[in-house]
Write a protein that holds these residues in place. Structure first.
Motif, mmCIF file in Angstrom:
data_model
loop_
_atom_site.group_PDB
_atom_site.id
_atom_site.type_symbol
_atom_site.label_atom_id
_atom_site.label_comp_id
_atom_site.label_asym_id
_atom_site.label_seq_id
_atom_site.Cartn_x
_atom_site.Cartn_y
_atom_site.Cartn_z
ATOM 1 N N PHE A 195 15.990 -56.884 -32.353
ATOM 2 C CA PHE A 195 15.876 -57.869 -30.681
ATOM 3 C C PHE A 195 14.629 -57.603 -30.179
ATOM 4 N N GLY A 196 13.599 -57.342 -30.436
ATOM 5 C CA GLY A 196 12.752 -58.000 -29.575
ATOM 6 C C GLY A 196 12.573 -56.072 -28.586
ATOM 7 N N GLY A 197 13.396 -55.181 -29.375
ATOM 8 C CA GLY A 197 13.168 -53.617 -29.047
ATOM 9 C C GLY A 197 12.004 -52.676 -29.911
ATOM 10 N N ALA A 198 12.173 -51.794 -29.751
ATOM 11 C CA ALA A 198 10.796 -50.991 -29.979
ATOM 12 C C ALA A 198 11.635 -50.519 -31.662
ATOM 13 N N LEU A 199 10.416 -50.312 -32.600
ATOM 14 C CA LEU A 199 11.168 -49.851 -34.003
ATOM 15 C C LEU A 199 11.280 -48.257 -33.665
ATOM 16 N N THR A 200 11.595 -47.109 -33.491
ATOM 17 C CA THR A 200 11.386 -45.991 -32.857
ATOM 18 C C THR A 200 11.878 -44.550 -34.435
ATOM 19 N N ALA A 210 17.855 -31.155 -31.536
ATOM 20 C CA ALA A 210 16.922 -32.487 -30.494
ATOM 21 C C ALA A 210 15.240 -32.339 -30.820
ATOM 22 N N PRO A 211 15.369 -33.502 -30.819
ATOM 23 C CA PRO A 211 13.644 -34.505 -31.806
ATOM 24 C C PRO A 211 13.114 -33.642 -30.414
ATOM 25 N N CYS A 212 11.662 -33.049 -31.364
ATOM 26 C CA CYS A 212 10.805 -32.761 -29.837
ATOM 27 C C CYS A 212 9.676 -33.792 -29.766
ATOM 28 N N ALA A 213 9.433 -34.570 -30.027
ATOM 29 C CA ALA A 213 8.453 -35.450 -29.888
ATOM 30 C C ALA A 213 9.448 -36.961 -31.025
ATOM 31 N N VAL A 214 8.855 -38.101 -29.673
ATOM 32 C CA VAL A 214 9.563 -39.063 -30.254
ATOM 33 C C VAL A 214 8.154 -40.225 -30.651
ATOM 34 N N LEU A 215 7.748 -41.191 -31.567
ATOM 35 C CA LEU A 215 6.790 -42.374 -32.654
ATOM 36 C C LEU A 215 7.775 -42.952 -31.858
ATOM 37 N N GLN A 216 7.109 -44.512 -30.716
ATOM 38 C CA GLN A 216 7.089 -46.145 -32.221
ATOM 39 C C GLN A 216 6.246 -47.261 -31.700
ATOM 40 N N VAL A 217 6.869 -48.537 -32.680
ATOM 41 C CA VAL A 217 6.062 -49.205 -32.362
ATOM 42 C C VAL A 217 6.832 -50.489 -31.315
ATOM 43 N N THR A 218 5.895 -51.832 -30.846
ATOM 44 C CA THR A 218 6.672 -52.546 -30.430
ATOM 45 C C THR A 218 5.904 -53.761 -31.299
#
Length: 218
Positions: A195-200, A210-218
């Protein structure tokens, strides 16, 4: 061991390729596991490309790549078995999946793809986390969770932030923000890529939920 969990892709093969490259750079040669939370198909432009890439990843490292079942894969499988369910799948993005395979009938999707979809598990556990597509039913032990809840549930799971004894990593419910939702007992990685957001991708280290970091692309 690092674990990277990827949220709902929905045919965004372009974003998946870029996110996988980002994961490889982040891992830097360190051993790592890849868990994909389901919904590879529907709505986006290249479901066929996403499935091909995920299958190739799994074939190359079956002990380190875990693709899970999403509700959209489940809808397609149901439509293949029950013609009355076909319209519901098509209305929920299945038309885009058929287009990506250049067919008009889901039975014309390659047999190997259809067979592979049927092998996908609905959950994966390690010592600290449970990975599922949608969530879990609060108040039930992990061993008593149903397949339906794992791939379809929203409430009461989302409101409860219930302690299952392990951190729950999921997607399924798209977030309005590009930031994943990281709570005490669960993390939602569906940042609405289609929907136009990020893939995470959430990055998880052994020893914590819990996650220690997050990677994203848009």
């Amino acid at each position: 061991m690092l674990t990277y969990a990827i949220g709902d892709i929905h045919g965004r093969h372009d974003l998946l390729e870029r996110l996988l490259e980002k994961i490889r750079d982040h891992a830097g040669g360190r051993p790592h596991r890849l868990v994909l939370l389901g919904d590879y198909i529907d709505r986006g432009p290249d479901s066929a490309g996403v499935v091909e890439t995920v299958r190739a990843l799994q074939a190359g490292a079956p002990d380190r790549v875990v693709p899970l079942m999403g509700n959209h894969e489940a809808m397609l499988l149901t439509a293949l078995r029950h013609p009355a369910a076909l319209e519901g799948w098509l209305l929920n993005g299945g038309i885009a999946t058929l287009a990506s395979y250049r067919v008009t009938d889901p039975h014309r999707i390659p047999a190997g793809v259809r067979a592979w979809l049927g092998t996908l598990p609905t959950s994966y556990e390690d010592e600290w986390r449970v990975f599922v597509h949608a969530g879990l039913m609060p108040g039930r032990p992990l061993s008593d969770q149903t397949e339906m809840d794992k791939i379809w549930i929203r409430e009461p799971f989302l409101a409860a932030d219930y302690d299952f004894g392990k951190h729950v990593v999921h997607g399924h419910t798209p977030l309005r923000s590009t930031d994943p939702e990281i709570l005490r007992h669960r993390t939602n990685l569906d940042t609405a890529a289609v929907f136009g957001g990020a893939l995470t991708a959430g990055v998880f280290e052994d020893g914590r939920g819990a996650p220690c970091a997050v990677l994203q692309v848009t």
